[in-house]
Design an enzyme around this catalytic site. Sequence first.
Site, PDB file in Angstrom:
ATOM      1  N   GLU A  43     -15.063 -18.456 -32.859  1.00  0.00           N
ATOM      2  CA  GLU A  43     -14.320 -18.863 -34.049  1.00  0.00           C
ATOM      3  C   GLU A  43     -12.831 -18.618 -33.854  1.00  0.00           C
ATOM      4  OE1 GLU A  43     -14.212 -18.608 -38.927  1.00  0.00           O
ATOM      5  OE2 GLU A  43     -15.947 -17.843 -37.818  1.00  0.00           O
ATOM      6  N   GLU A  60      -8.415 -13.626 -34.434  1.00  0.00           N
ATOM      7  CA  GLU A  60      -7.593 -13.694 -35.639  1.00  0.00           C
ATOM      8  C   GLU A  60      -6.323 -12.879 -35.401  1.00  0.00           C
ATOM      9  OE1 GLU A  60      -5.750 -14.213 -38.880  1.00  0.00           O
ATOM     10  OE2 GLU A  60      -7.709 -15.205 -38.775  1.00  0.00           O
ATOM     11  N   ASP A  71      -3.823 -23.539 -40.232  1.00  0.00           N
ATOM     12  CA  ASP A  71      -2.540 -23.821 -40.864  1.00  0.00           C
ATOM     13  C   ASP A  71      -2.203 -25.297 -40.659  1.00  0.00           C
ATOM     14  OD1 ASP A  71       0.232 -24.017 -41.554  1.00  0.00           O
ATOM     15  OD2 ASP A  71       0.389 -21.847 -41.297  1.00  0.00           O
TER      16      ASP A  71
END
Length: 226
Positions: free
Chosen positions: A57, A82, A131
């Site tokens: 991910e 992340e 984003d």
Amino acid sequence: MPDPISIRRLYGRAKGHKLRQGQAALVEEMLPELSVAENGPLDSRALFGDDRPLEFEIGFGGGEHLAGQAAMRPDHGFIGCEPFLNGVVGALNHIRDEKLANIRLHMGDALDVLERLPDASLSRVYLLHPDPWRKARHAKRRMVNDGPLDMIAAKLKPGAEFRLGTDDPTYCRWSMMVMNQRRDFAWQANSAADFLTRPADWPETRYERKARRQGHEVWYFRYLRV
């Protein structure tokens, strides 16, 4: 025009609100044990000590989706990347509370980890609500660009799945344009319902719920690696 492969720069804040004492302790105690090694090649054995399907991910936000997928398939290994500390804390909370042993984390650029995996080694790649970089001059910063997509295609097994989710109309149009020009991904949609309805095995995130509360449509794209 250069894209995230060549730019290799993370935009935005690495931190949000100040961590509480318990959150800071969680990062100090758990994150080193679960972190992907900083250097060297990676594979299932290096990450989990055995041969198992791997899923990846890119930008897991608060970790709800990553944890949900990992809970559904405990025999798979999940790699979550992340750049933002508060998101990593969220994932650590899920891992601790749900006793998930099949997740490894990287706090930083997902491409740095992705490129170290063997080709044709991933069963799924997820890119959810990236984003959108709405201004045209910022289009090169979008993760849906040929550079990152070339790498994702290389790392996916034939027939493996790439999932993309967005609630931003600009990003939706951009993604459809870019993906429809590629011949290494096959879009799994026969009708509008196929990308307007969240699949049953696609856990909802807080970001997605917030988008719907704000009246935004959400699009769910599924592509198979040809």
